[in-house]
Design a protein around this motif. Sequence first.
Motif, PDB file in Angstrom:
ATOM      1  N   ILE A   1     -53.618 -66.077  39.606  1.00 39.58           N
ATOM      2  CA  ILE A   1     -52.930 -65.688  39.421  1.00 39.58           C
ATOM      3  C   ILE A   1     -52.143 -66.259  37.874  1.00 39.58           C
ATOM      4  CG2 ILE A   1     -50.003 -65.346  40.428  1.00 39.58           C
ATOM      5  CD1 ILE A   1     -51.867 -66.529  43.010  1.00 39.58           C
ATOM      6  N   VAL A   2     -52.057 -67.756  37.684  1.00 41.19           N
ATOM      7  CA  VAL A   2     -51.451 -68.533  36.293  1.00 41.19           C
ATOM      8  C   VAL A   2     -52.649 -67.216  35.051  1.00 41.19           C
ATOM      9  CG1 VAL A   2     -51.253 -70.608  34.923  1.00 41.19           C
ATOM     10  CG2 VAL A   2     -50.754 -69.789  37.654  1.00 41.19           C
ATOM     11  N   ARG A   3     -53.700 -67.111  35.301  1.00 38.85           N
ATOM     12  CA  ARG A   3     -54.177 -66.474  34.095  1.00 38.85           C
ATOM     13  C   ARG A   3     -53.641 -65.151  33.971  1.00 38.85           C
ATOM     14  NH1 ARG A   3     -60.929 -64.803  33.836  1.00 38.85           N
ATOM     15  NH2 ARG A   3     -59.843 -62.964  35.237  1.00 38.85           N
ATOM     16  N   PHE A   4     -53.450 -63.973  35.185  1.00 36.53           N
ATOM     17  CA  PHE A   4     -52.754 -62.480  34.861  1.00 36.53           C
ATOM     18  C   PHE A   4     -51.218 -63.022  34.348  1.00 36.53           C
ATOM     19  CE2 PHE A   4     -50.251 -60.275  37.342  1.00 36.53           C
ATOM     20  CZ  PHE A   4     -50.771 -59.178  36.968  1.00 36.53           C
ATOM     21  N   PHE A   5     -51.385 -63.612  35.128  1.00 37.58           N
ATOM     22  CA  PHE A   5     -49.498 -64.563  34.120  1.00 37.58           C
ATOM     23  C   PHE A   5     -49.192 -64.650  32.318  1.00 37.58           C
ATOM     24  CE2 PHE A   5     -47.233 -66.258  38.058  1.00 37.58           C
ATOM     25  CZ  PHE A   5     -47.162 -64.960  38.891  1.00 37.58           C
ATOM     26  N   SER A   6     -50.085 -65.556  32.143  1.00 39.43           N
ATOM     27  CA  SER A   6     -50.320 -65.564  30.882  1.00 39.43           C
ATOM     28  C   SER A   6     -50.543 -64.280  30.115  1.00 39.43           C
ATOM     29  CB  SER A   6     -51.513 -67.017  30.492  1.00 39.43           C
ATOM     30  OG  SER A   6     -52.830 -66.221  31.432  1.00 39.43           O
ATOM     31  N   LYS A   7     -51.258 -63.309  30.781  1.00 36.77           N
ATOM     32  CA  LYS A   7     -51.938 -62.369  29.997  1.00 36.77           C
ATOM     33  C   LYS A   7     -50.541 -61.188  29.548  1.00 36.77           C
ATOM     34  CE  LYS A   7     -56.351 -62.229  30.908  1.00 36.77           C
ATOM     35  NZ  LYS A   7     -57.863 -61.217  31.536  1.00 36.77           N
ATOM     36  N   VAL A   8     -50.358 -60.643  31.248  1.00 37.18           N
ATOM     37  CA  VAL A   8     -49.316 -60.135  31.446  1.00 37.18           C
ATOM     38  C   VAL A   8     -47.872 -60.690  31.196  1.00 37.18           C
ATOM     39  CG1 VAL A   8     -47.562 -58.341  33.241  1.00 37.18           C
ATOM     40  CG2 VAL A   8     -50.542 -58.983  33.496  1.00 37.18           C
ATOM     41  N   ARG A   9     -47.110 -61.621  31.675  1.00 36.37           N
ATOM     42  CA  ARG A   9     -45.842 -61.791  31.161  1.00 36.37           C
ATOM     43  C   ARG A   9     -45.870 -63.576  30.650  1.00 36.37           C
ATOM     44  NH1 ARG A   9     -40.873 -60.204  34.512  1.00 36.37           N
ATOM     45  NH2 ARG A   9     -40.423 -61.838  33.523  1.00 36.37           N
TER      46      ARG A   9
ATOM     47  N   SER B   1     -53.572 -74.921  35.736  1.00 34.34           N
ATOM     48  CA  SER B   1     -52.922 -74.965  37.202  1.00 34.34           C
ATOM     49  C   SER B   1     -54.173 -75.501  38.104  1.00 34.34           C
ATOM     50  CB  SER B   1     -52.455 -73.159  37.029  1.00 34.34           C
ATOM     51  OG  SER B   1     -54.166 -72.709  37.112  1.00 34.34           O
ATOM     52  N   VAL B   2     -55.397 -75.069  37.820  1.00 32.18           N
ATOM     53  CA  VAL B   2     -56.692 -75.462  38.636  1.00 32.18           C
ATOM     54  C   VAL B   2     -56.456 -76.336  38.579  1.00 32.18           C
ATOM     55  CG1 VAL B   2     -58.974 -75.278  38.872  1.00 32.18           C
ATOM     56  CG2 VAL B   2     -58.069 -73.030  38.127  1.00 32.18           C
ATOM     57  N   ILE B   3     -56.477 -76.981  37.759  1.00 32.97           N
ATOM     58  CA  ILE B   3     -56.649 -79.034  38.598  1.00 32.97           C
ATOM     59  C   ILE B   3     -55.588 -79.272  38.945  1.00 32.97           C
ATOM     60  CG2 ILE B   3     -56.319 -81.490  36.749  1.00 32.97           C
ATOM     61  CD1 ILE B   3     -57.876 -79.846  34.653  1.00 32.97           C
ATOM     62  N   ALA B   4     -53.566 -79.037  37.944  1.00 34.11           N
ATOM     63  CA  ALA B   4     -52.491 -79.325  39.397  1.00 34.11           C
ATOM     64  C   ALA B   4     -53.160 -78.951  40.454  1.00 34.11           C
ATOM     65  CB  ALA B   4     -51.490 -79.108  38.884  1.00 34.11           C
ATOM     66  N   ASN B   5     -53.447 -78.197  40.599  1.00 34.70           N
ATOM     67  CA  ASN B   5     -53.281 -77.218  42.243  1.00 34.70           C
ATOM     68  C   ASN B   5     -54.292 -78.476  43.508  1.00 34.70           C
ATOM     69  OD1 ASN B   5     -51.889 -75.176  42.959  1.00 34.70           O
ATOM     70  ND2 ASN B   5     -53.785 -74.980  44.907  1.00 34.70           N
ATOM     71  N   ILE B   6     -55.732 -78.894  42.468  1.00 32.68           N
ATOM     72  CA  ILE B   6     -56.694 -79.582  43.215  1.00 32.68           C
ATOM     73  C   ILE B   6     -56.131 -80.882  43.604  1.00 32.68           C
ATOM     74  CG2 ILE B   6     -59.106 -80.624  42.990  1.00 32.68           C
ATOM     75  CD1 ILE B   6     -59.788 -78.143  41.426  1.00 32.68           C
ATOM     76  N   ILE B   7     -55.201 -81.523  42.103  1.00 34.89           N
ATOM     77  CA  ILE B   7     -55.034 -82.829  42.518  1.00 34.89           C
ATOM     78  C   ILE B   7     -53.541 -82.678  43.957  1.00 34.89           C
ATOM     79  CG2 ILE B   7     -53.953 -84.500  41.692  1.00 34.89           C
ATOM     80  CD1 ILE B   7     -54.998 -84.387  39.115  1.00 34.89           C
ATOM     81  N   ALA B   8     -52.415 -81.968  43.707  1.00 40.73           N
ATOM     82  CA  ALA B   8     -52.002 -81.483  44.603  1.00 40.73           C
ATOM     83  C   ALA B   8     -52.259 -81.736  46.067  1.00 40.73           C
ATOM     84  CB  ALA B   8     -50.767 -81.145  44.069  1.00 40.73           C
ATOM     85  N   LEU B   9     -53.074 -80.890  45.850  1.00 41.58           N
ATOM     86  CA  LEU B   9     -53.492 -80.263  47.589  1.00 41.58           C
ATOM     87  C   LEU B   9     -54.325 -81.541  48.248  1.00 41.58           C
ATOM     88  CD1 LEU B   9     -55.135 -76.712  47.351  1.00 41.58           C
ATOM     89  CD2 LEU B   9     -52.004 -77.429  48.347  1.00 41.58           C
ATOM     90  N   ALA B  10     -55.066 -81.751  47.675  1.00 44.66           N
ATOM     91  CA  ALA B  10     -55.264 -83.464  47.398  1.00 44.66           C
ATOM     92  C   ALA B  10     -55.058 -84.295  48.412  1.00 44.66           C
ATOM     93  CB  ALA B  10     -56.885 -83.806  46.973  1.00 44.66           C
TER      94      ALA B  10
ATOM     95  N   LEU C   1     -44.399 -68.410  32.072  1.00 41.41           N
ATOM     96  CA  LEU C   1     -45.453 -70.043  32.108  1.00 41.41           C
ATOM     97  C   LEU C   1     -44.856 -70.541  31.014  1.00 41.41           C
ATOM     98  CD1 LEU C   1     -48.581 -68.469  32.842  1.00 41.41           C
ATOM     99  CD2 LEU C   1     -47.430 -70.182  34.111  1.00 41.41           C
ATOM    100  N   ASN C   2     -44.530 -70.028  30.166  1.00 40.36           N
ATOM    101  CA  ASN C   2     -43.390 -70.918  28.778  1.00 40.36           C
ATOM    102  C   ASN C   2     -42.198 -71.350  29.383  1.00 40.36           C
ATOM    103  OD1 ASN C   2     -45.240 -70.165  27.185  1.00 40.36           O
ATOM    104  ND2 ASN C   2     -44.296 -68.554  26.107  1.00 40.36           N
ATOM    105  N   SER C   3     -41.230 -70.807  30.222  1.00 42.63           N
ATOM    106  CA  SER C   3     -40.343 -71.396  30.890  1.00 42.63           C
ATOM    107  C   SER C   3     -40.805 -72.485  31.563  1.00 42.63           C
ATOM    108  CB  SER C   3     -39.248 -70.324  31.025  1.00 42.63           C
ATOM    109  OG  SER C   3     -40.103 -69.601  31.852  1.00 42.63           O
ATOM    110  N   ALA C   4     -41.726 -72.431  32.302  1.00 44.47           N
ATOM    111  CA  ALA C   4     -41.985 -73.132  33.702  1.00 44.47           C
ATOM    112  C   ALA C   4     -42.076 -75.038  32.332  1.00 44.47           C
ATOM    113  CB  ALA C   4     -42.886 -72.640  34.443  1.00 44.47           C
TER     114      ALA C   4
ATOM    115  N   ARG D   1     -52.295 -79.634  26.502  1.00 45.96           N
ATOM    116  CA  ARG D   1     -53.425 -80.315  26.109  1.00 45.96           C
ATOM    117  C   ARG D   1     -54.039 -79.194  26.290  1.00 45.96           C
ATOM    118  NH1 ARG D   1     -52.563 -85.290  29.198  1.00 45.96           N
ATOM    119  NH2 ARG D   1     -50.799 -86.156  27.907  1.00 45.96           N
ATOM    120  N   LEU D   2     -54.023 -78.327  27.284  1.00 49.78           N
ATOM    121  CA  LEU D   2     -55.395 -77.204  28.046  1.00 49.78           C
ATOM    122  C   LEU D   2     -54.603 -76.217  28.195  1.00 49.78           C
ATOM    123  CD1 LEU D   2     -56.807 -79.685  31.066  1.00 49.78           C
ATOM    124  CD2 LEU D   2     -58.032 -79.057  29.022  1.00 49.78           C
ATOM    125  N   ASP D   3     -55.292 -75.167  28.483  1.00 52.61           N
ATOM    126  CA  ASP D   3     -54.797 -73.870  28.870  1.00 52.61           C
ATOM    127  C   ASP D   3     -54.339 -73.769  30.147  1.00 52.61           C
ATOM    128  OD1 ASP D   3     -57.452 -73.880  30.078  1.00 52.61           O
ATOM    129  OD2 ASP D   3     -57.874 -71.882  28.984  1.00 52.61           O
TER     130      ASP D   3
END
Lengths: 237, 225
Positions: free
Chosen positions: B207-215, B137-146, B219-222, B130-132
Amino acid sequence: MHLAAIDYMANNGDSFLHRARPLTKVVISFLFLISLVISNHLYKAAVLLVVTIILIFLSKVNIRQILHLAAYPLVFSLIFAFIRMQQSWVLGVLVLMKALGAALNMLLLLATTPYTDLFGLLSFFLPSVIVDVFLFTYRSLFILLEKLENMVKNIRLRGGFHPSRLFFNLKNLAGAVGVMTIHAFDMSERLYRIYSLRGYEGKIPIDNEWQPPSLADGLLFLFALIVLTGVLIPWNI
Amino acid sequence: MSHIHLPDGVISPVWWVTAWIICLLLILFFARRLKKGGDIRRKIPFIGVVGALMLIFMSIPLGFIPVHLSLAVLCGILAGPELGFTAVFAVNTILSLMGHGGFTTIGLNALIMGGEAVLGSLIFKNLSRRLDALASSVIANIIALALSTALMVLVVSSAVGLTHALPIHDSEGAVENIRFLSLAGWGAVYLIIVLGIITESFITGLIVRFFSKVRPDLLNSAIKN
């Protein structure tokens, strides 16, 4: 991280501990660790700590580097030591001694046993794929650490790091980590191709043949058992 | 972020023995699935590299913030929950051999940090439909880390009785009249934790934004796995 130094010590050291069987060293380390974990008296923990330090001296490893690495867990254990000190100072000191003793014990094992032997022993109770993961992780770490050092040097030389600009630094750090992650994934593909060519099928062959223990192994084991028994016995001091 | 640097002998045996058993059962389960899943020759070096990356990320200092990165969620996103958890187990074992965290706490560390990788990976996979990539990645990170940090605080508190560290635990009402921002006891701990979570989430997002631009293929395979 001093990993290279520890690896050098393990592979090039010459002492009775370096010559002892890896299995004996692992068993002794665990007996010492158990002794430390269960010791609830200051004098018992102190004796265990002194014995470990004597073994470090006898193993002729680089004491300065070992102590430097052992300083990390000592610092992290300070917070728990302070908490325990509110109940009694003995408990606080005991936490510090246990942390330092356990760290020195593990570092002694790593500095006297090559990592291939150490991870090879894990194959007795862990599946071969997990043992291979350990070997690949350890090997990749050295390669990637070198890459990181070069990358950090490049960032600094090109003005990508300013001590006072946090967000600027974080952005550059994220870029560097991203580049390194891509390098790392390319490296894993390269490793896959190399190991496939060598006939890798999910198990790196490690020499794990049973060798009869020598007299030195027996004496070391006996010594560790005596130490454990000494910890279990309630002394009237 | 939620790596426990607890030394040996502090945590009660009930905790660390239980954690070791659960962790070993999970590792055996994942190893079996790894063998059955096929393409094992490609996956094992990949997990090794992910583990090495985590060890390197942990050695990066964050300046004035007294926590270190682990990027376990990022590794979970890129490697998937099972491979991510296996990498976390290897990382914690190697760290404990070097004296970073006790040997007895490997199980606890692997469960907490591995849980972070598994949870982060699953949340990212669901959100990215649903999201970019950056927001997911930021939301997933915040929830998992919290969640993993809360678990870590729970384990530490129950094991060493952290309430003793509070300035008010044995003097009820002594600080009732304080009207200004107090950064002592739990206040300081919460601030450090929140700063750590924000920093790690921010870096993961970049980093995820960097991947979405470069490789973007990584992310697609993930997302597909």
